[in-house]
Design a protein around this motif. Structure first.
Motif, PDB file in Angstrom:
ATOM      1  N   ALA A 175       0.717  -1.257  -0.196  1.00  0.00           N
ATOM      2  CA  ALA A 175       0.013  -0.075  -0.082  1.00  0.00           C
ATOM      3  C   ALA A 175       0.951   1.242  -0.040  1.00  0.00           C
ATOM      4  O   ALA A 175       0.517   2.284  -0.829  1.00  0.00           O
ATOM      5  N   ILE A 176       1.935   1.095   0.609  1.00  0.00           N
ATOM      6  CA  ILE A 176       2.983   2.319   0.860  1.00  0.00           C
ATOM      7  C   ILE A 176       3.523   2.497  -0.537  1.00  0.00           C
ATOM      8  O   ILE A 176       3.765   3.799  -1.063  1.00  0.00           O
ATOM      9  N   VAL A 177       4.024   1.509  -1.160  1.00  0.00           N
ATOM     10  CA  VAL A 177       4.668   1.620  -2.439  1.00  0.00           C
ATOM     11  C   VAL A 177       3.636   1.981  -3.664  1.00  0.00           C
ATOM     12  O   VAL A 177       3.845   2.851  -4.306  1.00  0.00           O
ATOM     13  N   GLU A 178       2.306   1.836  -3.503  1.00  0.00           N
ATOM     14  CA  GLU A 178       1.322   2.204  -4.441  1.00  0.00           C
ATOM     15  C   GLU A 178       0.950   3.641  -4.173  1.00  0.00           C
ATOM     16  O   GLU A 178       0.802   4.511  -5.061  1.00  0.00           O
ATOM     17  N   ALA A 182      11.364  -1.864  -1.251  1.00  0.00           N
ATOM     18  CA  ALA A 182      10.424  -2.272  -0.140  1.00  0.00           C
ATOM     19  C   ALA A 182      11.100  -3.675   0.544  1.00  0.00           C
ATOM     20  O   ALA A 182      11.011  -4.467  -0.234  1.00  0.00           O
ATOM     21  N   VAL A 183      11.445  -3.323   1.817  1.00  0.00           N
ATOM     22  CA  VAL A 183      11.801  -4.577   2.682  1.00  0.00           C
ATOM     23  C   VAL A 183      11.031  -4.915   3.815  1.00  0.00           C
ATOM     24  O   VAL A 183      10.275  -4.079   4.492  1.00  0.00           O
ATOM     25  N   GLY A 184      11.091  -6.083   4.419  1.00  0.00           N
ATOM     26  CA  GLY A 184      10.327  -6.673   5.217  1.00  0.00           C
ATOM     27  C   GLY A 184      11.109  -6.856   6.819  1.00  0.00           C
ATOM     28  O   GLY A 184      10.357  -7.062   7.693  1.00  0.00           O
ATOM     29  N   SER A 185      12.439  -6.372   6.634  1.00  0.00           N
ATOM     30  CA  SER A 185      13.142  -6.443   8.037  1.00  0.00           C
ATOM     31  C   SER A 185      14.248  -5.450   8.182  1.00  0.00           C
ATOM     32  O   SER A 185      14.649  -4.888   7.322  1.00  0.00           O
ATOM     33  N   SER A 186      14.730  -5.206   9.306  1.00  0.00           N
ATOM     34  CA  SER A 186      15.975  -4.294   9.697  1.00  0.00           C
ATOM     35  C   SER A 186      17.172  -4.834   8.748  1.00  0.00           C
ATOM     36  O   SER A 186      17.841  -3.958   8.295  1.00  0.00           O
ATOM     37  N   GLU A 187      17.255  -6.100   8.936  1.00  0.00           N
ATOM     38  CA  GLU A 187      18.532  -6.704   8.233  1.00  0.00           C
ATOM     39  C   GLU A 187      18.650  -6.577   7.100  1.00  0.00           C
ATOM     40  O   GLU A 187      19.584  -6.249   6.136  1.00  0.00           O
TER      41      GLU A 187
END
Length: 415
Positions: free
Chosen positions: A162-165, A177-182
């Motif tokens: 949603a943020i990317v859109e 766009a990634v899903g973790s701090s690493e």
């Protein structure tokens, strides 16, 4: 927008290039009250291939920015008539100038507040010619890069998409766009990132930990970071976040518009080039000026007519107004309303004047950082210094220019 005063566009004592600018020239606006330092900056700008326009006052600098639409601005913060904070605020709230990168070159330690307000960099005076030359190199590199790079760190895939859109859809921004701090740290090591959107609820390394790790790395000291989270924040959380983050947005019904607005600010996107639907979102947001909505302001002034006039202006922006007719009542009103966000303090009051009232407020627990703006009917030499020495955050003269007051308030409420 009000008509420009033509006199503000007249050349200053510093001979600049305003009459020699051709189509396609790279132009820098230098807003600096020291003519000698302005000449030094202008000389380095020319060596770097820029044409330079110089304004020696804040109001003339703002007028020149609107007239010439420069590619970059070098801005001092201690300027006559209109200070640099107000100039920066006006630039960043005008769709035609909002995208222009602003480098602050000024005395004092205002770096974090300047970056939070949308400045690209802050150089503290005294500054060497070598440092100025490096700054112009950075400006040139930034202008040459037509595409900005945004990093989104959000573990919820639906939210991430949603943020990317929301922010994407143009050819001026690339989004990782990634899903973790690493994964975020890996992306930061590979790509030049211009802005990061960060959720706090992340697996393994939390968003708090990532924020502190990134911001204590010299490579990312100026990287704008926007906290975008559904986590309920305590006062302690907010204090910790504000040490490093430019903006904190709590997810609610109006948060997508704010996120689009803040990323556009820190990525220096040209608003006119955004898709029409996104332009409309920003226009609606700016027309309502969300920063004021729901804020509580205390006016301390013995002139009831002035209180009434200010209250009328402030309430139309969505602010709640509390008022007191003298300094003693002002202190009592503040103690009864500890959630006040900002104080407008008249200086010339009988018995306990504005200076002493401000000193007493600063001695009270919990009000050390409360923004207090001094109001005075006289632009007497030394008034500003006396106000600041008493503990005031800023200063404006009566009769109050409401546009200038709102700009000043906006700056302090953002902080």
């Amino acid at each position: 927008m009000p008509e420009l005063d033509p006199s503000l566009l007249l050349p200053s004592e510093v001979a600049d290039d305003r009459d020699e600018i051709d189509e396609g020239d790279r132009v820098v606006l230098i807003v600096e009250d020291d003519p000698d330092f302005a000449r030094t900056v202008l000389e380095i700008a020319r060596e770097r291939g820029f044409k330079g326009v110089v304004g020696l006052r804040g109001d003339s600098g703002l007028a020149l920015a609107r007239e010439f639409k420069p590619d970059a601005v070098i801005l001092d913060m201690t300027l006559p008539v209109m200070d640099g904070w107000t100039v920066l605020d006006h630039l960043k709230h005008n769709p035609e100038t909002r995208h222009i990168p602003v480098h602050i070159v000024s005395g004092g330690d205002g770096r974090q507040n300047a970056l939070r307000a949308g400045a690209m960099a802050f150089l503290e005076k005294p500054v060497s010619k070598e440092t100025l030359d490096e700054a112009f190199g950075e400006i040139s590199t930034f202008i040459d890069r037509n595409v900005r790079h945004l990093l989104v760190v959000e573990d919820d895939e639906t939210q991430r998409d949603a943020i990317v859109e929301l922010i994407g859809g143009g050819d001026d921004v690339e989004i990782t766009a990634v899903g973790s701090s690493e994964d975020a740290l890996e992306a930061l090591g590979k790509t030049q990132i211009d802005c990061m959107v960060l959720d706090l609820k992340l697996p393994k390394m939390t968003g708090f930990a990532l924020l502190e790790k990134v911001k204590t790395d010299d490579r990312f000291g100026s990287l704008p970071i926007i906290i975008y989270t559904g986590k309920e924040l305590t006062r302690k959380d907010e204090t910790r976040l504000k040490k490093y983050a430019q903006t904190i947005i709590v997810k609610d019904v109006s948060s997508p518009e704010r996120l689009l607005d803040e990323t556009a600010l820190f990525l220096h996107r040209v608003e006119g080039r955004l898709p029409s639907a996104k332009r409309r979102m920003l226009e609606q947001l700016h027309s309502s000026d969300e920063v004021f909505r729901g804020k509580k302001v205390l006016i301390v002034d013995d002139d009831v007519r002035n209180v009434f006039a200010l209250t009328s202006v402030l309430e139309t922006t969505g602010m709640e107004v509390v008022y007191a007719e003298n300094g003693r009542e002002g202190i009592e009103a503040l103690q009864a309303n500890p959630d006040v966000d900002l104080v407008l303090m008249d200086v010339m009051m009988p018995e306990l004047d504005g200076y002493e009232t401000t000193r007493e407020i600063r001695r009270l627990d919990g009000f050390g950082e409360l923004p207090i703006i001094s109001l005075t009917a006289k632009a007497m030499k030394g008034d500003r210094e006396k106000s600041i020495a008493s503990g005031a955050s800023d200063y404006i003269t009566k009769p109050v220019d409401t546009d200038q007051l709102l700009s000043l308030m906006r700056v302090w409420l953002y902080r």
